[in-house]
Design a protein around this motif. Structure first.
Motif, PDB file in Angstrom:
ATOM      1  N   GLY A  58       8.614   5.744  -1.667  1.00 10.88           N
ATOM      2  CA  GLY A  58       9.144   5.300  -0.372  1.00 10.88           C
ATOM      3  C   GLY A  58       8.121   4.522   0.423  1.00 10.88           C
ATOM      4  O   GLY A  58       8.113   4.587   1.660  1.00 10.88           O
ATOM      5  N   ILE A  59       7.236   3.804  -0.276  1.00  6.80           N
ATOM      6  CA  ILE A  59       6.213   2.998   0.392  1.00  6.80           C
ATOM      7  C   ILE A  59       6.244   1.578  -0.164  1.00  6.80           C
ATOM      8  O   ILE A  59       6.846   1.325  -1.204  1.00  6.80           O
ATOM      9  N   THR A  60       5.596   0.677   0.535  1.00 12.08           N
ATOM     10  CA  THR A  60       5.489  -0.701   0.076  1.00 12.08           C
ATOM     11  C   THR A  60       4.231  -0.856  -0.779  1.00 12.08           C
ATOM     12  O   THR A  60       3.351   0.013  -0.771  1.00 12.08           O
ATOM     13  N   LEU A  61       4.153  -1.974  -1.488  1.00 12.89           N
ATOM     14  CA  LEU A  61       2.937  -2.265  -2.241  1.00 12.89           C
ATOM     15  C   LEU A  61       1.738  -2.363  -1.305  1.00 12.89           C
ATOM     16  O   LEU A  61       0.640  -1.910  -1.634  1.00 12.89           O
ATOM     17  N   ALA A  62       1.952  -2.946  -0.129  1.00 13.21           N
ATOM     18  CA  ALA A  62       0.867  -3.067   0.850  1.00 13.21           C
ATOM     19  C   ALA A  62       0.360  -1.688   1.256  1.00 13.21           C
ATOM     20  O   ALA A  62      -0.852  -1.468   1.363  1.00 13.21           O
ATOM     21  N   GLN A  63       1.272  -0.751   1.475  1.00 14.21           N
ATOM     22  CA  GLN A  63       0.858   0.608   1.830  1.00 14.21           C
ATOM     23  C   GLN A  63       0.132   1.276   0.661  1.00 14.21           C
ATOM     24  O   GLN A  63      -0.810   2.031   0.865  1.00 14.21           O
ATOM     25  N   PHE A  64       0.576   0.992  -0.547  1.00 12.75           N
ATOM     26  CA  PHE A  64      -0.075   1.569  -1.727  1.00 12.75           C
ATOM     27  C   PHE A  64      -1.535   1.135  -1.795  1.00 12.75           C
ATOM     28  O   PHE A  64      -2.414   1.934  -2.080  1.00 12.75           O
ATOM     29  N   PHE A  65      -1.777  -0.145  -1.533  1.00 11.29           N
ATOM     30  CA  PHE A  65      -3.126  -0.682  -1.651  1.00 11.29           C
ATOM     31  C   PHE A  65      -3.937  -0.592  -0.358  1.00 11.29           C
ATOM     32  O   PHE A  65      -5.097  -0.980  -0.332  1.00 11.29           O
TER      33      PHE A  65
END
Length: 114
Positions: A58-65
């Motif tokens: 439930g997160i974006t790639l930006a949040q992942f990185f």
């Protein structure tokens, strides 16, 4: 530039949510065997696989990185809500959102008293 450890980040996100890898596989729509190979053989997932994993969390790639600890900016109540949210399956998340929207709408609607 510091190298980003994708596998460690996936493990960190699972641990923060108290998720098993099986749960992540189910939420992501990735076969458990594929996910297990990624995590235990430390194969870096492809971008499409990583996008599925992020969707499962439930997160974006930006949040992942993101290297910033966004949770540090949250209040205690907000953190508690996220802990509970992370334990819900996708159907329960949908129901929770509808319920919360109903509460917000109810709060905004204040009939005038005569």
């Amino acid at each position: 530039m510091q190298e980003f450890d994708v596998v460690a980040r996936i493990q960190e996100l699972c641990q923060a949510r108290s998720w098993t890898y099986y749960r992540l596989a189910k939420e992501s729509g990735i076969p458990y065997s594929t996910l297990s190979t990624m995590l235990h053989k430390t194969n870096v997932p492809s971008v499409p696989s990583l996008m599925k994993i992020c969707n499962g969390f439930g997160i974006t790639l930006a949040q992942f990185f993101s290297d910033q600890d966004e949770a540090a900016k949250l209040t205690t109540d907000q953190k508690q809500c996220l802990v509970i949210w992370d334990r819900l399956d996708s159907t329960s998340k949908e129901l929770a959102l509808v319920y919360m929207q109903g509460l917000a709408d109810r709060q905004e609607y204040k009939p005038s008293k005569k």
